[in-house]
Design a protein around this motif. Structure first.
Motif, PDB file in Angstrom:
ATOM      1  N   SER A  75       0.872  -1.033  -0.008  1.00  0.00           N
ATOM      2  CA  SER A  75       0.168   0.007   0.038  1.00  0.00           C
ATOM      3  C   SER A  75       0.947   1.200  -0.137  1.00  0.00           C
ATOM      4  N   ASP A  76       0.566   2.153  -0.877  1.00  0.00           N
ATOM      5  CA  ASP A  76       1.446   3.450  -0.911  1.00  0.00           C
ATOM      6  C   ASP A  76       0.253   4.585  -1.039  1.00  0.00           C
ATOM      7  N   GLU A  77       0.081   5.064   0.152  1.00  0.00           N
ATOM      8  CA  GLU A  77      -0.970   6.183   0.448  1.00  0.00           C
ATOM      9  C   GLU A  77      -0.084   7.442   0.821  1.00  0.00           C
ATOM     10  N   CYS A  81       2.541   3.747   4.385  1.00  0.00           N
ATOM     11  CA  CYS A  81       3.244   2.973   3.562  1.00  0.00           C
ATOM     12  C   CYS A  81       3.038   1.386   4.134  1.00  0.00           C
TER      13      CYS A  81
END
Length: 200
Positions: A75-77, A81
């Motif tokens: 996940s890369d928000e 991360c």
């Protein structure tokens, strides 16, 4: 001079003097030079630089160094991360990196204390299913941000090591959750946190 003319002139003079006095009492903004004007309020929100996304601060190589396993982005928000291990389908290890920019330092202190004092939700869920209790330990780390705390907890199956750091109004939370546990994870998380805090 006739009395009526004298009265009229005196009345006009009184009105003119009254108008002048009113102007002296309440001058227009542009009539007087501005000395010692109060400083304009500083917009601290505009002055604070935006935080980089956590995945820009922690690479897959960094995640692998912490977990001693090959890792890939899950996940890369903007504020979170997450890296997940790719080594084996039968086991899992996750590294989560969370950054929060709070309204002020007082709020950041509250957030830091809340994170440092709460047990992991995953551990609680596993404990409830397995009828186990979490064994926890924690220590304060000096020289890392304004305050930092390393916490460890585990059941027989799940190990969790978390490190929360506050630097001004920014709170960094690093957490490794995985099968079993590695006694070196805390030291590796601390090394990663020191690298991140320098960049904030």
């Amino acid at each position: 001079m006739p009395a009526c003319l004298r009265t009229t002139l005196l009345l006009m003079l009184t009105l003119m003097l009254g108008a002048c006095e009113q102007k002296k009492e309440a001058p227009e903004p542009g009539d007087l030079p501005a000395f010692g004007e109060p400083d304009q309020p500083i917009d601290t929100a505009a002055a604070q630089k935006p935080l980089p996304t956590p995945c820009l601060l922690v690479s897959a190589a960094d995640a692998q160094a912490v977990t001693a396993q090959p890792m890939a982005v899950m996940s890369d928000e903007p504020k979170l991360c997450a890296y997940n291990s790719t080594a084996s389908a039968g086991s899992f290890t996750t590294l989560m990196v969370n950054l929060s920019d709070n309204d002020d330092e007082a709020m950041a202190i509250d957030v830091f204390r809340a994170i440092a004092g709460l047990p992991g939700k995953l551990n609680k869920m596993v404990n409830d299913q397995m009828g186990e209790t979490t064994k926890k330990s924690g220590q304060t780390l000096d020289g890392l941000g304004d305050e930092a705390r390393l916490m460890k907890g585990n059941t027989d199956m799940i190990g969790q090591t978390s490190l929360v750091v506050r630097k001004g109004r920014v709170v960094l939370n690093l957490s490794v959750i995985g099968m079993g546990g590695d006694p070196e994870t805390g030291a590796r998380l601390e090394a990663l946190a020191r690298k991140i805090v320098v960049a904030l």
